[in-house]
Design a protein around this motif. Structure first.
Motif, PDB file in Angstrom:
ATOM      1  N   TYR A 107       1.015  -1.171   0.064  1.00 26.73           N
ATOM      2  CA  TYR A 107      -0.189  -0.255   0.181  1.00 26.73           C
ATOM      3  C   TYR A 107       0.932   1.349   0.014  1.00 26.73           C
ATOM      4  CZ  TYR A 107      -4.058  -2.893   0.810  1.00 26.73           C
ATOM      5  OH  TYR A 107      -5.127  -3.673   0.638  1.00 26.73           O
TER       6      TYR A 107
ATOM      7  N   GLN B  51       1.325   5.714  -0.500  1.00 25.41           N
ATOM      8  CA  GLN B  51       0.559   7.108  -0.703  1.00 25.41           C
ATOM      9  C   GLN B  51       1.564   8.094  -1.358  1.00 25.41           C
ATOM     10  OE1 GLN B  51       1.380   8.506   3.814  1.00 25.41           O
ATOM     11  NE2 GLN B  51      -0.780   8.319   3.003  1.00 25.41           N
TER      12      GLN B  51
ATOM     13  N   ARG C 272      -3.885   6.262  -0.388  1.00 29.08           N
ATOM     14  CA  ARG C 272      -3.830   4.766  -0.110  1.00 29.08           C
ATOM     15  C   ARG C 272      -4.187   3.845  -1.214  1.00 29.08           C
ATOM     16  NH1 ARG C 272      -3.287   1.407   4.455  1.00 29.08           N
ATOM     17  NH2 ARG C 272      -3.987  -0.519   4.454  1.00 29.08           N
TER      18      ARG C 272
ATOM     19  N   GLU D  46      -8.137   8.334  -2.917  1.00 27.85           N
ATOM     20  CA  GLU D  46      -8.291   8.223  -1.681  1.00 27.85           C
ATOM     21  C   GLU D  46      -7.879   6.667  -1.060  1.00 27.85           C
ATOM     22  OE1 GLU D  46      -8.651   9.611   2.308  1.00 27.85           O
ATOM     23  OE2 GLU D  46      -8.303  10.777   0.398  1.00 27.85           O
ATOM     24  N   LYS D  47      -8.360   5.574  -1.702  1.00 22.44           N
ATOM     25  CA  LYS D  47      -8.192   4.387  -1.163  1.00 22.44           C
ATOM     26  C   LYS D  47      -8.739   3.457  -2.308  1.00 22.44           C
ATOM     27  CE  LYS D  47     -12.505   3.836   1.717  1.00 22.44           C
ATOM     28  NZ  LYS D  47     -12.943   3.856   3.008  1.00 22.44           N
TER      29      LYS D  47
ATOM     30  N   GLU E 262     -10.080  -0.601  -2.405  1.00 25.61           N
ATOM     31  CA  GLU E 262     -10.627  -1.632  -1.470  1.00 25.61           C
ATOM     32  C   GLU E 262     -10.839  -2.876  -2.465  1.00 25.61           C
ATOM     33  OE1 GLU E 262     -11.101  -1.883   1.607  1.00 25.61           O
ATOM     34  OE2 GLU E 262     -10.774   0.174   2.222  1.00 25.61           O
TER      35      GLU E 262
END
Length: 266
Positions: free
Chosen positions: A11, A13, A64, A253-254, A256
């Motif tokens: 992961y 950033q 992320r 932002e992320k 999943e």
């Protein structure tokens, strides 16, 4: 990737303003290219492959994101800390874990959540511009929120992608689209009139989100109607949104996944 049986999920950033996007390209600085250089230095070989879950465009940041690292041999040491130590300060690896052989970082995405941060009114301090776009005028945020809801569901977004994008499938499903007040509005260098356009979906066309916020701003300023936005999704062949909003407001932002990697037999 079978010739490299050891797979690791990272992961990540990064601040994208200094990079020409995620994907490695000749002659320009990219996130993938910078990562590959760092891994080559630490591993002392070039026998590895990096595959990202999402390819962000030039200037787009990430809070992320995720990528897979494929190796021929088991990771010999704490690669996370070693690579972080030599990466530039605008890229940070957050965590790493082994990924099972049946995990697919592209197909196993449940959704990607993007945030487009923007402000209007008096122009804010330039130091805040890394992840905050500025628009002239005073748009009606309530009307923009109504417009955002029109994007939810499965629609043909041909009008909302790069004009050089040729595809057999312009349909994308938006799980959520909303506008909220920026989490740090009124704090530090972030002005009070700062907002975030939140979009969730499994995948997006190039420039799609940046053209969506452009249309919503035009709606808020009274230059477009809700009916015109709805029509653009029903008959996209009639028009293409010519302008996409600046990249600096957009953040992945992320990401999943359908199942947590921890639950996939690790």
């Amino acid at each position: 990737m079978r010739s490299r049986p050891f797979t690791y999920l990272f992961y990540i950033q990064y601040l994208g303003t200094g990079y020409h996007g995620w994907q490695k390209q000749t002659g320009v600085k990219t996130i993938q290219g910078t990562l590959e250089k760092a891994f080559r230095f630490i591993l002392r070989h070039e026998d590895s492959i990096i595959l990202g879950a999402s390819r962000t465009d030039a200037g787009v940041s990430c809070n992320r994101g995720a990528f897979e690292l494929f190796l021929k041999h088991e990771m010999p040491f704490d690669l996370l800390d070693a690579v972080n130590a030599i990466l530039p300060s605008d890229i940070r690896l957050l965590e790493v874990q082994p990924a099972p052989s049946h995990f697919n970082i592209i197909q196993d995405v449940a959704y990607k959540e993007y945030h487009y941060n923007f402000a209007f009114g008096e122009k804010f301090h330039p130091f805040a511009a890394a992840n905050l776009a500025y628009f002239v005028g005073y748009p009606d945020i309530g009307l923009m929120k109504l417009g955002a809801k029109l994007f939810q569901g499965k629609h043909n977004f041909q009008s909302y992608c790069s004009i050089d994008k040729v595809s057999d499938d312009y349909f994308r499903e938006i799980i959520e689209a909303d506008i909220i007040q920026h989490a740090n509005a009124g704090l530090g260098l972030i002005p009070k009139q700062a907002y975030t356009f939140i979009v969730k979906g499994k995948g997006f066309l190039r420039y799609q989100i940046r053209k969506m916020i452009t249309v919503l701003i035009e709606l808020g300023l009274g230059n477009l109607s809700l009916e015109e936005i709805a029509q653009s999704l029903k008959k996209p062949e009639l028009q293409n949104i010519p302008i996409h909003a600046p990249a600096n407001g957009l953040v992945l932002e992320k990401v999943e996944f359908i199942k947590k990697v921890d639950s996939l037999g690790l």
